[in-house]
Design an enzyme around this catalytic site. Sequence first.
Site, PDB file in Angstrom:
ATOM      1  N   LYS A  70      71.871  47.444  96.322  1.00  0.00           N
ATOM      2  CA  LYS A  70      71.776  46.138  97.004  1.00  0.00           C
ATOM      3  C   LYS A  70      72.305  45.049  96.086  1.00  0.00           C
ATOM      4  O   LYS A  70      72.352  45.214  94.851  1.00  0.00           O
ATOM      5  CB  LYS A  70      70.336  45.811  97.418  1.00  0.00           C
ATOM      6  CG  LYS A  70      69.314  45.746  96.269  1.00  0.00           C
ATOM      7  CD  LYS A  70      69.209  44.400  95.554  1.00  0.00           C
ATOM      8  CE  LYS A  70      68.227  44.422  94.396  1.00  0.00           C
ATOM      9  NZ  LYS A  70      68.250  43.377  93.430  1.00  0.00           N
ATOM     10  N   ALA A 119      70.306  47.543  86.182  1.00  0.00           N
ATOM     11  CA  ALA A 119      71.469  46.681  86.386  1.00  0.00           C
ATOM     12  C   ALA A 119      71.221  45.525  87.353  1.00  0.00           C
ATOM     13  O   ALA A 119      72.077  44.665  87.527  1.00  0.00           O
ATOM     14  CB  ALA A 119      72.628  47.534  86.913  1.00  0.00           C
ATOM     15  N   ASP A 131      61.330  46.274  95.541  1.00  0.00           N
ATOM     16  CA  ASP A 131      62.621  46.403  96.234  1.00  0.00           C
ATOM     17  C   ASP A 131      62.696  47.626  97.151  1.00  0.00           C
ATOM     18  O   ASP A 131      63.674  47.787  97.887  1.00  0.00           O
ATOM     19  CB  ASP A 131      63.759  46.543  95.199  1.00  0.00           C
ATOM     20  CG  ASP A 131      64.230  45.197  94.656  1.00  0.00           C
ATOM     21  OD1 ASP A 131      63.950  44.160  95.283  1.00  0.00           O
ATOM     22  OD2 ASP A 131      64.895  45.199  93.603  1.00  0.00           O
TER      23      ASP A 131
HETATM   24  C1  LIG Z   1      64.680  41.094  90.924  1.00  0.00           C
HETATM   25  C2  LIG Z   1      64.587  41.909  92.194  1.00  0.00           C
HETATM   26  O1  LIG Z   1      65.285  43.137  92.014  1.00  0.00           O
HETATM   27  C3  LIG Z   1      65.258  41.146  93.324  1.00  0.00           C
HETATM   28  O2  LIG Z   1      65.546  41.964  94.447  1.00  0.00           O
HETATM   29  C4  LIG Z   1      63.131  42.218  92.538  1.00  0.00           C
HETATM   30  O3  LIG Z   1      62.387  41.009  92.654  1.00  0.00           O
HETATM   31  C5  LIG Z   1      62.460  43.147  91.552  1.00  0.00           C
HETATM   32  O4  LIG Z   1      62.076  44.286  92.229  1.00  0.00           O
HETATM   33  P1  LIG Z   1      61.585  45.631  91.475  1.00  0.00           P
HETATM   34  O5  LIG Z   1      62.508  45.975  90.368  1.00  0.00           O
HETATM   35  O6  LIG Z   1      61.338  46.633  92.567  1.00  0.00           O
HETATM   36  O7  LIG Z   1      60.250  45.125  90.834  1.00  0.00           O
HETATM   37  P2  LIG Z   1      58.853  45.880  90.588  1.00  0.00           P
HETATM   38  O8  LIG Z   1      59.124  47.244  90.043  1.00  0.00           O
HETATM   39  O9  LIG Z   1      57.975  45.729  91.790  1.00  0.00           O
HETATM   40  O10 LIG Z   1      58.256  44.955  89.443  1.00  0.00           O
HETATM   41  C6  LIG Z   1      58.705  44.969  88.111  1.00  0.00           C
HETATM   42  C7  LIG Z   1      58.093  43.765  87.421  1.00  0.00           C
HETATM   43  O11 LIG Z   1      58.790  42.578  87.818  1.00  0.00           O
HETATM   44  C8  LIG Z   1      57.894  41.498  88.029  1.00  0.00           C
HETATM   45  N1  LIG Z   1      57.989  41.023  89.425  1.00  0.00           N
HETATM   46  C9  LIG Z   1      58.611  41.772  90.371  1.00  0.00           C
HETATM   47  C10 LIG Z   1      58.726  41.311  91.676  1.00  0.00           C
HETATM   48  C11 LIG Z   1      58.160  40.046  91.980  1.00  0.00           C
HETATM   49  N2  LIG Z   1      58.241  39.535  93.219  1.00  0.00           N
HETATM   50  N3  LIG Z   1      57.540  39.316  91.015  1.00  0.00           N
HETATM   51  C12 LIG Z   1      57.460  39.786  89.741  1.00  0.00           C
HETATM   52  O12 LIG Z   1      56.900  39.099  88.868  1.00  0.00           O
HETATM   53  C13 LIG Z   1      56.512  42.014  87.662  1.00  0.00           C
HETATM   54  O13 LIG Z   1      56.295  41.694  86.323  1.00  0.00           O
HETATM   55  C14 LIG Z   1      56.637  43.515  87.798  1.00  0.00           C
HETATM   56  O14 LIG Z   1      55.768  44.202  86.939  1.00  0.00           O
HETATM   57  N1  LIG Z   2      65.886  57.221  90.034  1.00  0.00           N
HETATM   58  C1  LIG Z   2      66.046  56.326  89.040  1.00  0.00           C
HETATM   59  N2  LIG Z   2      67.242  55.790  88.796  1.00  0.00           N
HETATM   60  C2  LIG Z   2      67.395  54.884  87.792  1.00  0.00           C
HETATM   61  N3  LIG Z   2      66.409  54.485  86.979  1.00  0.00           N
HETATM   62  C3  LIG Z   2      65.185  54.973  87.182  1.00  0.00           C
HETATM   63  C4  LIG Z   2      64.953  55.907  88.228  1.00  0.00           C
HETATM   64  N4  LIG Z   2      63.650  56.191  88.220  1.00  0.00           N
HETATM   65  C5  LIG Z   2      63.100  55.492  87.210  1.00  0.00           C
HETATM   66  N5  LIG Z   2      64.008  54.760  86.564  1.00  0.00           N
HETATM   67  C6  LIG Z   2      63.717  53.849  85.432  1.00  0.00           C
HETATM   68  O1  LIG Z   2      63.732  52.513  85.957  1.00  0.00           O
HETATM   69  C7  LIG Z   2      64.414  51.617  85.072  1.00  0.00           C
HETATM   70  C8  LIG Z   2      65.122  50.534  85.932  1.00  0.00           C
HETATM   71  O2  LIG Z   2      66.167  51.164  86.625  1.00  0.00           O
HETATM   72  P1  LIG Z   2      66.897  50.607  87.940  1.00  0.00           P
HETATM   73  O3  LIG Z   2      68.279  51.151  87.859  1.00  0.00           O
HETATM   74  O4  LIG Z   2      66.101  50.918  89.138  1.00  0.00           O
HETATM   75  O5  LIG Z   2      66.877  49.032  87.672  1.00  0.00           O
HETATM   76  P2  LIG Z   2      67.363  47.815  88.526  1.00  0.00           P
HETATM   77  O6  LIG Z   2      68.659  48.147  89.206  1.00  0.00           O
HETATM   78  O7  LIG Z   2      67.384  46.621  87.629  1.00  0.00           O
HETATM   79  O8  LIG Z   2      66.240  47.652  89.629  1.00  0.00           O
HETATM   80  P3  LIG Z   2      65.883  46.345  90.480  1.00  0.00           P
HETATM   81  O9  LIG Z   2      67.166  45.715  90.901  1.00  0.00           O
HETATM   82  O10 LIG Z   2      65.077  46.949  91.636  1.00  0.00           O
HETATM   83  O11 LIG Z   2      65.041  45.483  89.581  1.00  0.00           O
HETATM   84  C9  LIG Z   2      65.368  52.493  84.280  1.00  0.00           C
HETATM   85  O12 LIG Z   2      65.490  52.012  82.977  1.00  0.00           O
HETATM   86  C10 LIG Z   2      64.738  53.898  84.308  1.00  0.00           C
HETATM   87  O13 LIG Z   2      64.036  54.170  83.116  1.00  0.00           O
END
Ligand SMILES: C[C@](O)(CO)[C@H](O)COP(=O)(O)OP(=O)(O)OC[C@H]1O[C@@H](n2ccc(N)nc2=O)[C@H](O)[C@@H]1O
Ligand SMILES: Nc1ncnc2c1ncn2[C@@H]1O[C@H](COP(=O)(O)OP(=O)(O)OP(=O)(O)O)[C@@H](O)[C@H]1O
Length: 289
Positions: free
Chosen positions: A10, A97, A136
């Site tokens: 996304k 990312a 997410d």
């Molecule tokens: C930055 C975005 O990717 C935008 O789509 C999302 O808001 C984050 O979504 P995500 O990675 O699925 O986040 P989660 O795994 O639920 O949360 C990771 C950490 O981000 C912070 N977190 C996340 C979502 C939110 N609305 N408020 C927060 O403060 C919290 O500290 C949480 O412990």
């Molecule tokens: N299936 C998976 N693919 C990638 N990373 C994973 C997975 N499961 C757990 N992880 C852990 O989650 C961390 C974050 O990875 P991810 O690629 O989902 O981040 P992100 O793209 O920033 O997510 P978001 O945009 O939802 O915040 C990684 O450093 C990894 O250790």
Amino acid sequence: MKLLVKAPAKINLSLDVLHKRTDGYHEVRMVMTTIDLADRLELSEHNRDEIKVISHNRFVPDDSRNLAYQAASLLKRRYDVKKGVIISITKSIPVAAGLAGGSSDAAATLRGLNKFWGLGLSLDTLAEIGAEIGSDVSFCVYGGTAVATGRGEKIQHIEAPPHCWVILAKPTIGVSTADVYRNLSLDSIKHPDVDGMIEAIRNKEFEDICSKVGNVLEDVTLQLYPEVAHIKEQMKKFGADAVLMSGSGPTVFGLVQRESRMQRVYNGLRGFCDQVYAVRILGERNSIE
Ligand SMILES: C[C@](O)(CO)[C@H](O)COP(=O)(O)OP(=O)(O)OC[C@H]1O[C@@H](n2ccc(N)nc2=O)[C@H](O)[C@@H]1O
Ligand SMILES: Nc1ncnc2c1ncn2[C@@H]1O[C@H](COP(=O)(O)OP(=O)(O)OP(=O)(O)O)[C@@H](O)[C@H]1O
């Protein structure tokens, strides 16, 4: 039996934070859309009553820390499934990312196992279960284009943006979402025009969409990692019509409509950035099937 499932990334076209909640999360309002950059998951039967993840990627855990494992485990427990599964993940989405790679793998696991185990659950139920894994995941269960509120798990579907190219460039750093939210200073936020973005998408006005992109997490990540600012500048210089960081970063995306312009931006960025992609928006809801 084997089942292949696609897990697309996304981008956030608009991301606003309204306030910090008592549960520690932030109340958000954001416009998200699915793009044509996807991991592939293969589900196959396990001869034991166990979940096994094969990740093929040294940055992705292959144990219970994997979000796909957590999705399978949650479904198995909740519906008392007495079968195992092997989940083999081929990553194309860069890790940590800002593109929801792990969340999308979890969502694809929920959709796939719903079929594989014949559970007959609705997407709404899968999205509710997904919210327990990460903010997410609910959006990723549906895909398409949506306004997400709450901590990101409340989904209101909207129409797809007009067709355009998305160029993505990821610097060689991974960003912790929790760190970015923690460093956000709520007093100095410049709120993006989320309603304007929704209106621009409804009107299929590409130029308006470009003028309305905004992400309050961008300044935080730019402060922590100046290389993200450099990629933004380069992407603008090469001619992208809109440039923004996705989610908590560090991936920067650019929007363009013409293929020739896409080629120019893509080739320009490839000169100094290893991970560059040019993909389409997959903003229709049925696009993840
Ligand atoms: C930055 C975005 O990717 C935008 O789509 C999302 O808001 C984050 O979504 P995500 O990675 O699925 O986040 P989660 O795994 O639920 O949360 C990771 C950490 O981000 C912070 N977190 C996340 C979502 C939110 N609305 N408020 C927060 O403060 C919290 O500290 C949480 O412990
Ligand atoms: N299936 C998976 N693919 C990638 N990373 C994973 C997975 N499961 C757990 N992880 C852990 O989650 C961390 C974050 O990875 P991810 O690629 O989902 O981040 P992100 O793209 O920033 O997510 P978001 O945009 O939802 O915040 C990684 O450093 C990894 O250790």
